[in-house]
Design an enzyme around this catalytic site. Structure first.
Site, mmCIF file in Angstrom:
data_model
loop_
_atom_site.group_PDB
_atom_site.id
_atom_site.type_symbol
_atom_site.label_atom_id
_atom_site.label_comp_id
_atom_site.label_asym_id
_atom_site.label_seq_id
_atom_site.Cartn_x
_atom_site.Cartn_y
_atom_site.Cartn_z
ATOM 1 C CD GLU A 89 35.806 52.594 41.208
ATOM 2 O OE1 GLU A 89 35.026 52.014 40.713
ATOM 3 O OE2 GLU A 89 36.605 51.352 40.978
ATOM 4 C CG ASP A 110 35.996 47.342 43.358
ATOM 5 O OD1 ASP A 110 36.808 47.164 42.514
ATOM 6 O OD2 ASP A 110 35.654 47.997 43.744
ATOM 7 C CB SER A 111 39.438 43.280 40.248
ATOM 8 O OG SER A 111 40.806 43.860 41.467
ATOM 9 C CE LYS A 121 41.833 51.203 43.268
ATOM 10 N NZ LYS A 121 40.825 51.104 42.862
ATOM 11 C CD GLU A 149 39.746 51.145 35.218
ATOM 12 O OE1 GLU A 149 39.771 49.264 35.095
ATOM 13 O OE2 GLU A 149 39.896 50.444 36.590
ATOM 14 C CG ASP A 186 40.232 49.051 45.253
ATOM 15 O OD1 ASP A 186 40.365 50.739 45.375
ATOM 16 O OD2 ASP A 186 39.627 48.035 44.121
#
Length: 267
Positions: free
Chosen positions: A117, A46-47, A115, A184, A85
């Protein structure tokens, strides 16, 4: 022709002590080039929001945007393992939404895994997705979707209480069924302890050399993000300068009437 890597290949790499190389990709050309060089894993992150779309952070990224970019990347891969993501609000609302959105990334986006978070708070979501046969990568430490709570992009786990919580988060992610976890923005020593404690591979980004693998944003390592480069990034090329020089020469040729020449024209 090499066959596509699987979850079992990634887990085997940890077992055999082979480091895992992972990069982000958001389109077909970049995906194809890194795949040809033998990258192990590719993350459609999502970056894409801040890196490609110019957003201030990852929070505005939508499911439709993720699926579009994931599909493009998937078409460029031949052997690398593809992870997508889950963007903000795609798994936090309820388990039904999480199942639907993860399923879309696999079905429509052609991802092999998703993925998400978080640690202990998302363990139930991870378990639910694994139960429907979707491989999951966890992500703990500095989680970009939590920047408002964290007060920005700050290193996590520097204090004992934070470090203990991150260890609990790592174990929770593993116990919920994740096959790997991204660490991270945490101290290198803590990342090493977590890596030692887990059976699943750890993929570090700003987490030191002792992780089982590393992931970086492709635009960062190629010098395409000129405004800001995190401390943990190593720049392997200055592609921005090459692009600017090429554009500058093109503009000059057009202005001077040099391009197109006879060799670029039809008769």
């Amino acid at each position: 022709m090499q066959k596509r890597k699987t979850v079992l290949d990634i887990q085997r790499m940890k077992a055999e002590g082979e480091k895992i190389a992972m990069l982000t990709a958001y389109d077909y050309p970049f995906a194809r080039l890194m795949d040809l060089e033998g990258i192990d894993m590719v993350l459609v992150g999502d970056s894409v929001g801040p890196v490609v779309a110019g957003y201030d952070h990852t929070l505005p990224v939508t499911m439709d945007e993720m699926i579009y970019h994931c599909r493009a990347v998937a078409r460029g891969l031949g052997q690398a393992f593809l992870v997508a993501d889950m963007p903000f609000l795609s798994y936090q609302v309820d388990l039904r939404e999480a199942r639907l959105n993860a399923g879309r990334l696999v079905k429509e986006g052609c991802a092999q895994a998703v993925k998400l978070e978080g640690g202990e708070p998302v363990a139930e979501v991870i378990r639910t997705l694994v139960d429907m046969d979707i491989p999951v990568v966890g992500h703990i430490g500095l989680t970009p979707q939590s920047i408002h709570r964290m007060g920005g992009y700050k290193v996590q786990g520097k204090h004992d209480q934070q470090a203990r919580q991150l260890m609990r988060d790592a174990r929770a992610v593993q116990e919920a069924g994740a096959f790997a976890v991204v660490l991270e923005g945490i101290p290198a020593g803590l990342a090493g302890q977590i890596t030692e404690a887990l059976d699943i591979p750890t993929i570090g980004i700003g987490a030191g050399v002792d992780c089982d693998g590393q992931v970086l944003v492709i635009h960062d390592i190629l010098g395409l993000c000129e405004k800001y480069s995190p401390r943990f990034v190593k720049r392997y090329a200055d592609v921005a300068s090459i692009i600017r020089q090429g554009v500058k020469e093109y503009i000059g040729d057009v202005k001077q009437g040099v391009f197109p020449g006879p060799e670029h024209s039809f008769s």
